[in-house]
Design an enzyme around this catalytic site. Sequence first.
Site, PDB file in Angstrom:
ATOM      1  N   GLU A 166      36.361  35.183  35.171  1.00  0.00           N
ATOM      2  CA  GLU A 166      36.251  36.093  34.241  1.00  0.00           C
ATOM      3  C   GLU A 166      35.125  36.064  33.306  1.00  0.00           C
ATOM      4  OE1 GLU A 166      40.025  37.124  32.908  1.00  0.00           O
ATOM      5  OE2 GLU A 166      40.923  37.637  34.700  1.00  0.00           O
ATOM      6  N   ASN A 209      35.185  33.592  40.150  1.00  0.00           N
ATOM      7  CA  ASN A 209      36.264  34.701  40.383  1.00  0.00           C
ATOM      8  C   ASN A 209      36.317  35.837  39.267  1.00  0.00           C
ATOM      9  OD1 ASN A 209      38.835  35.201  42.114  1.00  0.00           O
ATOM     10  ND2 ASN A 209      39.832  34.451  40.206  1.00  0.00           N
ATOM     11  N   HIS A 244      42.691  43.296  41.965  1.00  0.00           N
ATOM     12  CA  HIS A 244      43.880  43.914  41.091  1.00  0.00           C
ATOM     13  C   HIS A 244      43.595  45.170  41.080  1.00  0.00           C
ATOM     14  CE1 HIS A 244      45.865  40.173  40.136  1.00  0.00           C
ATOM     15  NE2 HIS A 244      45.002  39.774  39.258  1.00  0.00           N
ATOM     16  N   GLU A 273      43.432  37.701  44.442  1.00  0.00           N
ATOM     17  CA  GLU A 273      44.781  38.182  43.545  1.00  0.00           C
ATOM     18  C   GLU A 273      45.129  39.601  43.915  1.00  0.00           C
ATOM     19  OE1 GLU A 273      44.149  37.233  39.449  1.00  0.00           O
ATOM     20  OE2 GLU A 273      42.967  35.602  39.892  1.00  0.00           O
ATOM     21  N   ASP A 275      46.830  43.054  44.536  1.00  0.00           N
ATOM     22  CA  ASP A 275      47.919  43.592  44.680  1.00  0.00           C
ATOM     23  C   ASP A 275      47.388  45.082  44.328  1.00  0.00           C
ATOM     24  OD1 ASP A 275      47.137  43.274  41.864  1.00  0.00           O
ATOM     25  OD2 ASP A 275      48.859  42.131  41.298  1.00  0.00           O
TER      26      ASP A 275
END
Length: 371
Positions: A166, A209, A244, A273, A275
Amino acid sequence: MSRATNFPKLSRSLSICFLLLITINAQAQRAKSSHQQGLKDAYKKYFPIGVAVALRNLHGDEAQLIKTQFNSITAENAMKMAAIQPKEGVFYWKDADSIISFAVKNGIKVRGHNLCWHEQTPDWIFKGADGKAVTKTVLLQRLKTHITRVVNRYKGKIYAWDVVNEAIDDNPNHFLRDSKWYQICGEDFIAKAFEYAHAADPVAKLYYNDYNTERPEKREQIYRLLKSLKDKGVPVDGVGFQAHWSLQEPDESALRSAIERYSSLGLKIQITELDLSIYPWEISKRMKRPDESDVFTAELENRQVAKYAMVFKVFREYKNVITNVTFWNISDRYSWLNEFPVMGRKNYPLLFDRNLQPKKAYWEVINFKNQ
Ligand code: XIL
């Protein structure tokens, strides 16, 4: 009746018993093998399927589900800098070691997460004995020590690392996030982190990432960063899409454009990651409002099913560049999205429900025609 007349009857009964036993055994075998088939088996020819775990997930019903469904794991928190080196020179390995040994014992791969981030980073790293900010030289030396120790310890056991997490700003008018790393080192900390990781383990694959990697403005900022790293010869192997995501985004064309854009640099992609929140994306923390419903309606579920089907269809299509797909948490029993960004609001972002049973979306992801 005599023994002789009884014999055919007895032999018939025995044969029936024998046949019955064979059938029961075959059924048991089938049940066992279909039970052992999971996401990892359906995607064998595509990419490993991973999941983020905490120590508490490694025994009981969750551990069983992990072993059946997944062939890669990521530590949800245990390998972050604040967890591993809470004080200078004081390393806490226990939790991370347990996750690694669970993986080794069960033949599961491990992704490392992460080596340099602006969050879950201990304050000491930025400060000198006088409490003031350290110099760039000191901070880079500390980063080097941390990365070298961690990557070395798990050399040969962790096949890919999220090296920098990030670093791009959410504000499209800025390039890099105004973190303490950036304030003290300028943009050099990014290239350095990759160099330190590569020196410690030249075999591990190294990833940058980030989230919202498919939003066009952020995508172009990330592309710019990755291109500059590649042009300078920095050892970066790929980009992690945190994924996400939500019912609203990304749409299919945004997802495809992002994959095409980054892979045009010769980079691999890992979905790190995943979801699918049932709420629109938000970043600022807040409390749940009393009038806010957090019921998982049939309509929301159908939209989630369609979204999962779409993203996995695209992942399969790009199997040559996508080298891992990892879910962030195991089931809707526990998801970090129950606390973030809205405290106390239930979310239902994963493929398994609170009882660890496959949701409709699971069957959509697993039953596909070969492509
Ligand atoms: C999250 C964990 O899931 C939570 O348990 C923790 O409280 C905060 O961090 N992006 C990342 C992950 O890279 O490390 C974050 O994990 C989720 C967002």
